[in-house]
Design a protein around this motif. Structure first.
Motif, short mmCIF file in Angstrom:
data_model
loop_
_atom_site.label_atom_id
_atom_site.label_comp_id
_atom_site.label_asym_id
_atom_site.label_seq_id
_atom_site.Cartn_x
_atom_site.Cartn_y
_atom_site.Cartn_z
N UNK A 69 31.92 41.72 29.77
CA UNK A 69 32.79 42.66 29.06
C UNK A 69 33.78 41.94 28.16
N UNK A 70 34.34 40.85 28.65
CA UNK A 70 35.33 40.13 27.84
C UNK A 70 34.67 39.37 26.69
N UNK A 71 33.42 39.00 26.86
CA UNK A 71 32.72 38.26 25.80
C UNK A 71 32.26 39.19 24.68
N UNK A 72 31.86 40.39 25.04
CA UNK A 72 31.17 41.24 24.07
C UNK A 72 31.91 42.54 23.72
N UNK A 73 33.02 42.82 24.36
CA UNK A 73 33.75 44.06 24.11
C UNK A 73 35.25 43.76 24.09
N UNK A 74 35.97 44.54 23.37
CA UNK A 74 37.42 44.33 23.30
C UNK A 74 38.09 45.10 24.43
#
Length: 244
Positions: A69-74
């Protein structure tokens, strides 16, 4: 990532994972967590099936859904932690165990240090240790620091390497480690950690990413890893760790 660095200490370290290791997966905490994480994925605008698929993919790929989630979404990882781990009614789900506390009391502290190594955030880790009445038995804590950009987690090699730095130990062969996730155990073993054990509760299931997975999948990895089904078995697997 961790507590402040320890002072120089030549004693080997016994590293304990926390969740589904210090308490049984039969508590259904992982299922309750899975439901909350699924609900969080739905806030991304996904339907049920897409949320389940993405949750499962991130968990499988990174070892932690939040990592994906932290890699691919804000998203705000602290907000995620508050809504997922932080909302769990842990006090109604896990309880202190006299036998577990005695296991920790029987570790020979003149020869060994005892640390916890978890993919949870500090607040959750400390909450679990307090409920289990083990806070005073843990010399140090290494956790996933969700407040740090690009934080690392098990089974990423960088997580184990940082753990050694925090604990001020340069020789990985002086590390004993037990975890319910075999991939995490194998990663430590591949990095030269000395005595690695897989905590494997046969037949128990967990819900990750909306899919049922057998906990501690024995298909992953190496026959060189010792498995135990009960933490009391550590007395036989690691006899040198305990008072004679």
């Amino acid at each position: 990532m961790s507590e402040p660095s320890a002072k120089k200490d030549d004693r080997p370290i016994v590293w304990f994972d926390i969740d589904n290791t210090l308490y049984s997966a039969s508590t259904k905490i992982s299922q309750a967590m899975g439901q909350r994480i699924h609900a969080y994925f739905l806030t991304l605008g996904l339907d049920d099936d897409a949320a389940s698929e993405l949750h499962h993919r991130y968990y499988t790929q990174y070892g932690l859904a939040l990592r994906g989630l932290t890699r691919h979404h804000q998203i705000d990882p602290i907000d995620f932690d508050r809504k997922c781990d932080g909302s769990l009614p842990l006090e109604d789900m896990i309880f202190p165990s006299e036998s577990l506390r005695q296991l920790f009391l029987d570790i020979d502290r003149s020869k060994f240090r005892v640390w916890a190594l978890t993919n949870a955030y500090r607040t959750h880790a400390e909450r679990v240790l307090k409920i289990l009445n083990l806070t005073d038995q843990i010399d140090g804590l290494v956790f996933c620091d969700y407040a740090e950009p690009n934080f690392v987690c098990k089974p990423e090699p960088a997580f184990y390497e940082q753990a050694l730095k925090v604990a001020n130990i340069s020789d990985p062969t002086l590390c004993y480690f037990i975890d319910d996730n075999k991939s995490n155990v194998l990663a430590a073993k591949q990095l030269g950690w000395g005595r690695c054990v897989h905590f494997c509760e046969h037949g128990l299931e967990s819900v990750e990413g909306g899919k049922k997975l057998v906990i501690n999948n024995s298909d992953v990895g190496s026959s060189e890893i010792v498995s135990v089904t009960n933490l009391e078995e550590l007395r036989s697997v690691w006899p040198e760790v305990f008072k004679q």
